[in-house]
Design a protein around this motif. Structure first.
Motif, short mmCIF file in Angstrom:
data_model
loop_
_atom_site.label_atom_id
_atom_site.label_comp_id
_atom_site.label_asym_id
_atom_site.label_seq_id
_atom_site.Cartn_x
_atom_site.Cartn_y
_atom_site.Cartn_z
N LYS A 101 1.02 -1.13 -0.04
CA LYS A 101 0.01 -0.12 -0.02
C LYS A 101 0.77 1.19 0.03
N ARG A 102 0.48 2.20 -0.81
CA ARG A 102 1.24 3.58 -0.98
C ARG A 102 0.09 4.44 -0.25
N SER A 103 0.52 5.19 0.81
CA SER A 103 -0.26 6.31 1.52
C SER A 103 0.69 7.59 1.51
N TYR A 104 -0.25 8.56 1.13
CA TYR A 104 0.22 9.97 1.25
C TYR A 104 1.05 10.31 2.33
N GLY A 105 2.43 10.59 2.37
CA GLY A 105 2.98 11.09 3.63
C GLY A 105 3.86 9.88 4.35
N TRP A 106 3.77 8.69 3.88
CA TRP A 106 4.11 7.37 4.49
C TRP A 106 5.01 6.62 3.52
N CYS A 107 6.05 6.00 3.97
CA CYS A 107 6.70 5.19 2.89
C CYS A 107 5.89 3.91 2.68
N PHE A 108 6.28 3.46 1.40
CA PHE A 108 5.37 2.15 0.86
C PHE A 108 5.48 1.15 1.88
N SER A 109 4.24 0.55 1.99
CA SER A 109 4.09 -0.46 2.95
C SER A 109 4.06 -1.96 2.01
N LEU A 110 5.36 -2.43 1.92
CA LEU A 110 5.42 -3.74 1.23
C LEU A 110 5.11 -4.86 2.17
N HIS A 111 4.12 -5.53 1.43
CA HIS A 111 3.36 -6.74 2.29
C HIS A 111 4.27 -8.18 2.23
N ALA A 112 4.69 -8.56 3.32
CA ALA A 112 5.46 -9.85 3.59
C ALA A 112 4.53 -10.89 2.96
N ASN A 113 5.19 -11.80 2.13
CA ASN A 113 4.27 -12.94 1.63
C ASN A 113 5.25 -14.17 1.87
N ALA A 114 4.72 -14.96 3.18
CA ALA A 114 5.39 -16.21 3.26
C ALA A 114 5.19 -17.32 2.32
N LYS A 115 4.11 -17.43 1.62
CA LYS A 115 3.94 -18.49 0.79
C LYS A 115 5.18 -18.42 -0.42
N TYR A 116 5.51 -17.35 -1.04
CA TYR A 116 6.57 -17.17 -1.82
C TYR A 116 7.82 -16.79 -1.46
N ASP A 117 8.05 -16.64 -0.06
CA ASP A 117 9.15 -16.31 0.55
C ASP A 117 9.57 -14.68 0.25
N LEU A 118 8.63 -13.82 0.03
CA LEU A 118 8.67 -12.50 -0.32
C LEU A 118 8.89 -11.69 1.15
N PHE A 119 10.26 -11.43 1.44
CA PHE A 119 10.37 -10.54 2.78
C PHE A 119 11.37 -9.45 2.51
N ASP A 120 11.65 -9.25 1.00
CA ASP A 120 12.68 -8.17 1.03
C ASP A 120 12.28 -7.64 -0.37
N LEU A 121 12.85 -6.43 -0.90
CA LEU A 121 12.42 -5.92 -2.11
C LEU A 121 13.36 -6.68 -3.08
N GLY A 122 14.46 -7.25 -3.00
CA GLY A 122 15.07 -8.02 -3.82
C GLY A 122 14.18 -9.12 -4.47
N ARG A 123 13.73 -10.02 -3.31
CA ARG A 123 12.73 -11.15 -3.66
C ARG A 123 11.43 -10.82 -4.45
#
Length: 111
Positions: A24-46
């Motif tokens: 989620k992108r919210s005005y005034g906040w940094c982007f909230s990247l949702h961790a996804n355990a099913k696909y092992d997505l815990f950082d921007l590189g992945r």
């Protein structure tokens, strides 16, 4: 007010997909990247590698606007300011990681 981003991931064909929240992108906040355990997505590189992959059928926002994987990554790392100040960082218990490029990796339920 914010904008949620999603991806459709092919399970066994482009017609049989799962819907997953990217963040989620919210005005005034940094982007909230949702961790996804099913696909092992815990950082921007992945996340970037996964968004580039063949399993991705569609990347879009809650208003049905489509994005390429490069556009999505740019949204995540965008260095927007709010009244001349850097975006606020999330500091809740569910924040797994504060990324250098103005995003936070967050686990759990999003609205």
């Amino acid at each position: 007010m914010g904008t949620n981003f999603y991806m459709k991931v092919a399970i066994d064909s482009p017609h049989n997909c799962e819907l997953h929240h990217i963040g989620k992108r919210s005005y005034g906040w940094c982007f909230s990247l949702h961790a996804n355990a099913k696909y092992d997505l815990f950082d921007l590189g992945r996340w970037t590698a996964f968004l580039m992959g063949e399993k991705i059928v569609r990347i879009f926002d809650e208003y049905e606007n489509d994005y390429t994987w490069t556009e999505m990554v740019q949204i995540i790392i965008d260095d927007k300011t709010f009244n001349g100040e850097p975006p606020q960082r999330h500091n809740r218990d569910n924040v797994l990681f504060n990324g250098e490029e103005h995003y936070d990796v967050i686990q759990g339920y999003f609205r």
